[in-house]
Motif scaffolding. Structure first.
Motif, PDB file in Angstrom:
ATOM      1  N   TRP A 131     -47.263  63.398  81.409  1.00 12.91           N
ATOM      2  CA  TRP A 131     -46.834  63.535  82.957  1.00 12.91           C
ATOM      3  C   TRP A 131     -45.964  64.448  83.231  1.00 12.91           C
ATOM      4  CZ3 TRP A 131     -42.103  63.052  84.272  1.00 12.91           C
ATOM      5  CH2 TRP A 131     -40.794  62.554  83.401  1.00 12.91           C
ATOM      6  N   ILE A 132     -45.388  65.019  82.453  1.00 12.08           N
ATOM      7  CA  ILE A 132     -44.591  66.486  82.326  1.00 12.08           C
ATOM      8  C   ILE A 132     -45.521  67.788  82.001  1.00 12.08           C
ATOM      9  CG2 ILE A 132     -42.497  67.577  80.591  1.00 12.08           C
ATOM     10  CD1 ILE A 132     -41.792  64.725  79.298  1.00 12.08           C
ATOM     11  N   ARG A 135     -46.344  67.607  85.854  1.00 11.57           N
ATOM     12  CA  ARG A 135     -45.047  67.899  85.979  1.00 11.57           C
ATOM     13  C   ARG A 135     -44.684  69.524  86.359  1.00 11.57           C
ATOM     14  NH1 ARG A 135     -39.706  66.923  83.432  1.00 11.57           N
ATOM     15  NH2 ARG A 135     -40.152  68.733  82.605  1.00 11.57           N
ATOM     16  N   ASP A 136     -44.737  70.165  85.668  1.00 11.93           N
ATOM     17  CA  ASP A 136     -44.318  71.666  85.157  1.00 11.93           C
ATOM     18  C   ASP A 136     -45.442  72.403  85.354  1.00 11.93           C
ATOM     19  OD1 ASP A 136     -42.682  70.759  83.459  1.00 11.93           O
ATOM     20  OD2 ASP A 136     -42.920  71.159  81.348  1.00 11.93           O
ATOM     21  N   ILE A 139     -44.750  72.438  89.567  1.00  6.78           N
ATOM     22  CA  ILE A 139     -44.337  73.081  90.038  1.00  6.78           C
ATOM     23  C   ILE A 139     -44.122  74.809  89.771  1.00  6.78           C
ATOM     24  CG2 ILE A 139     -41.495  73.543  88.782  1.00  6.78           C
ATOM     25  CD1 ILE A 139     -40.948  70.769  88.311  1.00  6.78           C
ATOM     26  N   ILE A 189     -49.443  68.301  92.978  1.00  5.63           N
ATOM     27  CA  ILE A 189     -48.599  67.932  93.104  1.00  5.63           C
ATOM     28  C   ILE A 189     -48.454  65.845  93.040  1.00  5.63           C
ATOM     29  CG2 ILE A 189     -46.723  66.714  94.986  1.00  5.63           C
ATOM     30  CD1 ILE A 189     -46.949  69.843  96.140  1.00  5.63           C
ATOM     31  N   TYR A 192     -49.568  64.203  89.817  1.00  2.70           N
ATOM     32  CA  TYR A 192     -48.141  64.309  89.470  1.00  2.70           C
ATOM     33  C   TYR A 192     -47.767  63.042  89.366  1.00  2.70           C
ATOM     34  CZ  TYR A 192     -42.959  64.013  89.138  1.00  2.70           C
ATOM     35  OH  TYR A 192     -41.633  64.264  88.928  1.00  2.70           O
ATOM     36  N   SER A 196     -46.356  59.959  87.059  1.00  5.38           N
ATOM     37  CA  SER A 196     -45.534  59.716  86.454  1.00  5.38           C
ATOM     38  C   SER A 196     -44.977  58.409  86.506  1.00  5.38           C
ATOM     39  CB  SER A 196     -44.675  60.402  87.523  1.00  5.38           C
ATOM     40  OG  SER A 196     -42.978  60.148  87.671  1.00  5.38           O
ATOM     41  N   PHE A 207     -39.141  65.367  90.970  1.00  6.74           N
ATOM     42  CA  PHE A 207     -39.559  65.398  90.324  1.00  6.74           C
ATOM     43  C   PHE A 207     -38.817  64.919  89.030  1.00  6.74           C
ATOM     44  CE2 PHE A 207     -41.946  69.410  92.613  1.00  6.74           C
ATOM     45  CZ  PHE A 207     -42.958  68.939  92.278  1.00  6.74           C
ATOM     46  N   ARG A 208     -38.958  64.486  87.853  1.00  3.49           N
ATOM     47  CA  ARG A 208     -37.732  64.171  87.725  1.00  3.49           C
ATOM     48  C   ARG A 208     -38.127  64.649  85.999  1.00  3.49           C
ATOM     49  NH1 ARG A 208     -36.157  58.692  89.626  1.00  3.49           N
ATOM     50  NH2 ARG A 208     -36.659  58.494  91.331  1.00  3.49           N
ATOM     51  N   LEU A 215     -34.767  66.626  87.766  1.00  4.07           N
ATOM     52  CA  LEU A 215     -35.532  67.576  87.203  1.00  4.07           C
ATOM     53  C   LEU A 215     -34.272  68.966  87.522  1.00  4.07           C
ATOM     54  CD1 LEU A 215     -36.991  68.847  84.514  1.00  4.07           C
ATOM     55  CD2 LEU A 215     -38.530  70.104  86.990  1.00  4.07           C
TER      56      LEU A 215
END
Length: 294
Positions: A131-132, A135-136, A139, A189, A192, A196, A207-208, A215
């Motif tokens: 999940w990270i 996320r990255d 972004i 997105i 993610y 998440s 974004f966490r 984040l």
């Protein structure tokens, strides 16, 4: 042998917990390598033969891929995927050591499209959790595909959901602008959000961090720094450089300066005009490298 890349992909997904994007990319690399070796050696490739791949074979493969237009960062990622595949097939000794491509340092230049994607892939793949990684990936696609500043990206809240074809972004001096979202960015997105472990509320950060808090931009910068080192990119390859690339590539394809100013959220046109010089420098490089009388 035909299903060996598929077995490799299943190993990455099941045992290494790699993202679906990485699995697809690494499977495709395995297929390309096997096809190349078959032509290079002039014989059908058996799994045992992959343990005999030499450094010269790998250099020939990379030269072949570079001839197909692969940039330095993408070539470095291709080599990483090849090494991972060969080690999976035959152990650590099955992957000969060769140096990956390096980028010469020089004046600032936009990140090439293939290198921007390679950078995002490398950051996502190196993440501690799937999940990270998602996320990255989301972004960095926002920076390159929508021209956001890193602070604007990490400052987004759940209020932007559900996503449409555009997004309202609050930038410097609390100025709000509307930016278009490419389907690839929207999909990233959405992927993610689906992955998440933290709920996305309208008033909370979209974004966490790993522990659930908002984040930090510094976390993204640190991940990009590590990835660019592995890919042989210069220290000028930063999250903000992806925003510069967004602007320069749009300008190179005929975008109007005023439109670009709106997309970037610049208070004055003079801030946007710097990209005309950057683009002119890029075109001059192309001319010097390509024209027989340059």
């Amino acid at each position: 042998m035909n299903d060996l890349p598929g077995e490799f992909g299943r190993h990455l997904a099941r045992d290494r917990r790699r993202s679906a994007h990485t699995v697809r990319a690494y499977e495709a690399t395995a297929v390309r390598l096997i096809q190349f070796l078959g032509e290079h050696w002039g014989e059908a490739i058996a799994p045992a033969a992959l343990g005999k791949v030499s450094a010269a074979d790998l250099r020939a493969y990379l030269a072949h891929r570079r001839g197909q237009g692969l940039g330095n960062a993408s070539a470095a990622r291709e080599l990483s995927a090849v090494r991972t595949f060969l080690k999976w097939v035959g152990g650590d000794d099955a992957s000969p050591r060769i140096k990956g491509p390096r980028v010469k340092k020089g004046v600032p230049r936009p990140v090439a499209p293939a290198d921007a994607v390679a950078l995002a892939e490398e950051v996502a793949e190196d993440a501690a959790e799937p999940w990270i990684g998602a996320r990255d990936w989301a972004i960095l696609l926002l920076l390159y595909g929508a021209g956001l500043r890193i602070g604007e990206a990490v400052g987004l809240t759940g209020a932007v959901l559900p996503l449409g074809e555009t997004m309202a972004v609050t930038g410097k001096r609390d100025k709000t602008r509307i930016v278009p979202l490419l389907p690839q960015v929207r999909d990233a997105i959405d992927d993610y959000v689906a992955a998440s472990p933290w709920p996305v509320d309208r008033g909370e950060a979209l974004f966490r961090g790993a522990k659930g808090g908002p984040l930090s931009a510094g976390v993204v910068r640190k991940s990009v720094q590590a990835a660019r080192t592995r890919l042989g990119l210069t220290d000028r390859t930063t999250p903000h450089a992806l925003r510069h690339s967004f602007a320069t590539h749009l300008l190179g394809r005929g975008a109007d300066l005023r439109q670009l100013q709106e997309l970037l959220g610049h208070a004055s046109l003079s801030s946007t005009q710097i990209y005309t010089a950057v683009d002119a420098a890029h075109l001059l490089d192309v001319y010097r490298n390509a024209h027989p009388r340059a």
